[in-house]
Design a protein around this motif. Structure first.
Motif, PDB file in Angstrom:
ATOM      1  N   MET A 159     -52.391 -43.362   4.572  1.00  0.00           N
ATOM      2  CA  MET A 159     -51.536 -43.932   5.579  1.00  0.00           C
ATOM      3  C   MET A 159     -51.269 -42.632   6.430  1.00  0.00           C
ATOM      4  O   MET A 159     -50.147 -41.642   6.182  1.00  0.00           O
ATOM      5  N   LEU A 161     -48.851 -41.630   9.229  1.00  0.00           N
ATOM      6  CA  LEU A 161     -47.728 -42.076  10.136  1.00  0.00           C
ATOM      7  C   LEU A 161     -47.048 -40.850  10.576  1.00  0.00           C
ATOM      8  O   LEU A 161     -46.905 -40.261  11.598  1.00  0.00           O
ATOM      9  N   THR A 162     -46.424 -39.891   9.286  1.00  0.00           N
ATOM     10  CA  THR A 162     -45.586 -38.901   9.628  1.00  0.00           C
ATOM     11  C   THR A 162     -46.412 -37.706  10.060  1.00  0.00           C
ATOM     12  O   THR A 162     -47.370 -37.291  10.025  1.00  0.00           O
ATOM     13  N   SER A 168     -38.308 -38.951  10.038  1.00  0.00           N
ATOM     14  CA  SER A 168     -37.643 -40.179  10.338  1.00  0.00           C
ATOM     15  C   SER A 168     -37.621 -40.740  11.666  1.00  0.00           C
ATOM     16  O   SER A 168     -37.463 -41.667  12.046  1.00  0.00           O
ATOM     17  N   PHE A 192     -48.205 -34.906   5.335  1.00  0.00           N
ATOM     18  CA  PHE A 192     -47.888 -35.784   4.093  1.00  0.00           C
ATOM     19  C   PHE A 192     -48.683 -37.134   4.171  1.00  0.00           C
ATOM     20  O   PHE A 192     -48.171 -38.038   3.804  1.00  0.00           O
ATOM     21  N   THR A 194     -50.544 -39.018   2.257  1.00  0.00           N
ATOM     22  CA  THR A 194     -51.073 -38.907   0.651  1.00  0.00           C
ATOM     23  C   THR A 194     -52.628 -39.305   0.531  1.00  0.00           C
ATOM     24  O   THR A 194     -52.905 -40.439   0.908  1.00  0.00           O
ATOM     25  N   THR A 402     -35.925 -41.771   3.959  1.00  0.00           N
ATOM     26  CA  THR A 402     -34.947 -41.454   3.310  1.00  0.00           C
ATOM     27  C   THR A 402     -33.524 -42.083   3.044  1.00  0.00           C
ATOM     28  O   THR A 402     -33.597 -43.155   3.617  1.00  0.00           O
ATOM     29  N   GLN A 404     -30.637 -41.478   3.728  1.00  0.00           N
ATOM     30  CA  GLN A 404     -29.783 -41.526   5.036  1.00  0.00           C
ATOM     31  C   GLN A 404     -30.141 -42.632   5.973  1.00  0.00           C
ATOM     32  O   GLN A 404     -29.391 -43.334   6.517  1.00  0.00           O
TER      33      GLN A 404
END
Ligand SMILES: Cc1cc2nc3c(=O)[nH]c(=O)nc-3n(C[C@H](O)[C@H](O)[C@H](O)COP(=O)(O)OP(=O)(O)OC[C@H]3O[C@@H](n4cnc5c(N)ncnc54)[C@H](O)[C@@H]3O)c2cc1C
Length: 416
Positions: A159, A161-162, A168, A192, A194, A402, A404
């Motif tokens: 995936m 995305l980041t 965020s 990231f 994975t 996260t 937050q």
């Protein structure tokens, strides 16, 4: 492929309830009487124990440690997941799936996470995110191509995305793709991602329109083969789940056929958002698994370890920690299954999904922190499993949005 167990009919067959209109608002929802029953059916309980036994046998603790220490991806295990029918859980039979719905996926998630984040990393990116997105948004040709291959263990996906400058704040991401004839040309980088190094494809969120306003309208998803020329992968070592590395992926004029576009240009954000509730709910199930495992491990130790002539669990200070941990396990499970129940009954569930993710990840952190304390010095060594739960819990508070950000989502739903 027949799975050696049976699931109840897919959740998609549950008729969706009518959602309240904005004017009816919360009042309508509260005044409606719903029977809330989160208990697992007989079949689901059997499924749960079968999955648990399967994972205990095929992924014993010593083997997971070996994979992680060597950073070695367990290709055999992924194949065994396929043979056991796990890669088809939650997928309709017409695409080779084993049926079942969100509850069955949550059962698998909890059991995998209870054994370790590495197992989650083998299963989740391909099955829970990419497969479900293709099922939801792929055209018939894409579904027929990808889904049966995933179920058979012939296709792994990551995936993407980041990005280095967009975590965020994903909507403003910068990896660009432009159309050149019948191919997209991609430039940029992801972080990231994975399992990128062992995947056949990356579910890649890219910007296809620089001028879109708001920026999320300019995003699209390209199913990008990892063996494309110009695509390079660097693996990163991390605190936990290292049987599957997390990767930095760079794209230098990578060309992807136009037919690999998922859904339509400009709909990438919509695809990702459509799966976020489900992803957060399933993360709740995973955190439940970690919380449960940390609690059970510490409880056993507290009953066996003796100091001052008695098991340490007899000291109130230790017993109360375990009482809190047991309560956290129940909180995790109830909140996760409440969110599942809402989703499967067609009720709005974004707030509850965020709550499930938030509360369970922090419960996992609390519980594993206590588990280390209960084991004393042994808890701090790599010889015992308590440290594993501690390391893995930290990820749950970060990955998939996260704590937050989850609080922000909940606060927005409160009208703040
Ligand atoms: C082990 C691991 C595996 C991962 N796997 C994947 C994967 O497979 N695919 C993928 O695409 N991503 C993956 N991720 C990325 C993950 O989803 C992001 O790390 C996460 O979304 C946070 O982004 P960031 O790390 O850039 O942190 P940032 O967004 O830079 O945040 C840094 C800090 O600032 C806080 N913060 C940011 N914005 C706000 C705000 N508005 N209000 C309050 N606080 C704020 C955050 O909560 C955090 O504490 C993975 C991450 C890890 C650690």
């Amino acid at each position: 492929m027949m799975a050696p167990w049976s699931c109840r009919p897919p959740a998609t067959t549950v008729p969706a309830r009518r959602l309240p209109t904005r004017r009816e608002g919360c009042q309508t929802e509260i005044s409606r009487s719903h029977d809330m029953d989160f208990s697992l059916t007989k079949e689901q309980k059997l499924f749960q124990s079968t999955v648990r036994e399967f994972l205990e046998k095929e992924a014993p603790g010593w083997l997971i440690r070996e994979w992680e220490e060597q950073g070695q991806y367990p290709y055999d295990l992924f194949q065994k997941f396929a043979e056991f029918g796990l890669l088809g859980v939650g997928l309709p039979e017409e695409y080779g799936g084993s049926g079942g719905g969100l509850t069955e996926l949550a059962i698998v998630s909890e059991e995998m996470a209870a054994r370790g984040q590495s197992l989650v990393n083998v299963f989740t990116p391909t099955v829970e995110f990419c497969r479900q997105a293709i099922l939801g948004f792929g055209n018939e040709e894409q579904k027929r191509h990808f889904l049966p291959r995933i179920v058979k263990g012939e296709c792994r996906m990551a995936m993407g995305l980041t990005e280095p400058n967009h975590g965020s704040d994903l909507a403003t991401l910068e990896t660009m793709a432009y159309l050149d004839g019948d191919e997209y040309v991609i430039n940029g980088s992801k972080i990231f991602t994975t399992g990128a190094h062992i995947s056949h494809y990356i579910f890649l969120l890219v910007r296809t329109d620089k001028t879109a306003s708001p920026p999320h309208r300019g995003l699209s998803v390209l199913l990008t083969p990892t063996d494309s020329s110009g695509l390079t992968i660097r693996t990163l070592r991390k605190l936990g789940g290292d049987a599957v590395h997390t990767c930095e992926v760079s794209f230098d004029n990578v060309r992807v056929p136009r037919s690999n576009l998922l859904h339509e240009e400009g709909k990438g954000w919509h695809i990702v958002m459509a799966h976020l509730d489900e992803e957060r709910i399933l993360q709740g199930a995973k955190c439940t698994g970690t919380t449960r495992a940390a609690f059970e491990y510490a409880l056993k130790y507290a009953k066996e370890r003796e100091q001052f002539g008695q098991p340490i669990g007899k000291f109130q200070a230790i017993a109360h920690m375990l009482a809190d941990m047991a309560s956290d396990v129940e909180i995790c499970r109830l909140l996760t299954h409440y969110a599942i129940w809402r989703k499967e009954n067609g009720l709005p569930c974004s707030k509850e999904a965020a709550m499930a993710k938030l509360v369970t990840s922090e419960a996992a952190m609390r519980t594993s922190h206590k588990a280390v304390q209960i084991l004393g010095g042994y808890g701090y060594t790599m010889e015992y499993e308590a440290q594993r739960y501690f390391r893995e819990s930290k990820f749950w508070e970060i990955g998939g949005g996260t704590s937050q950000i989850q609080r922000d989502i909940i606060a927005k739903r409160l009208g703040l």
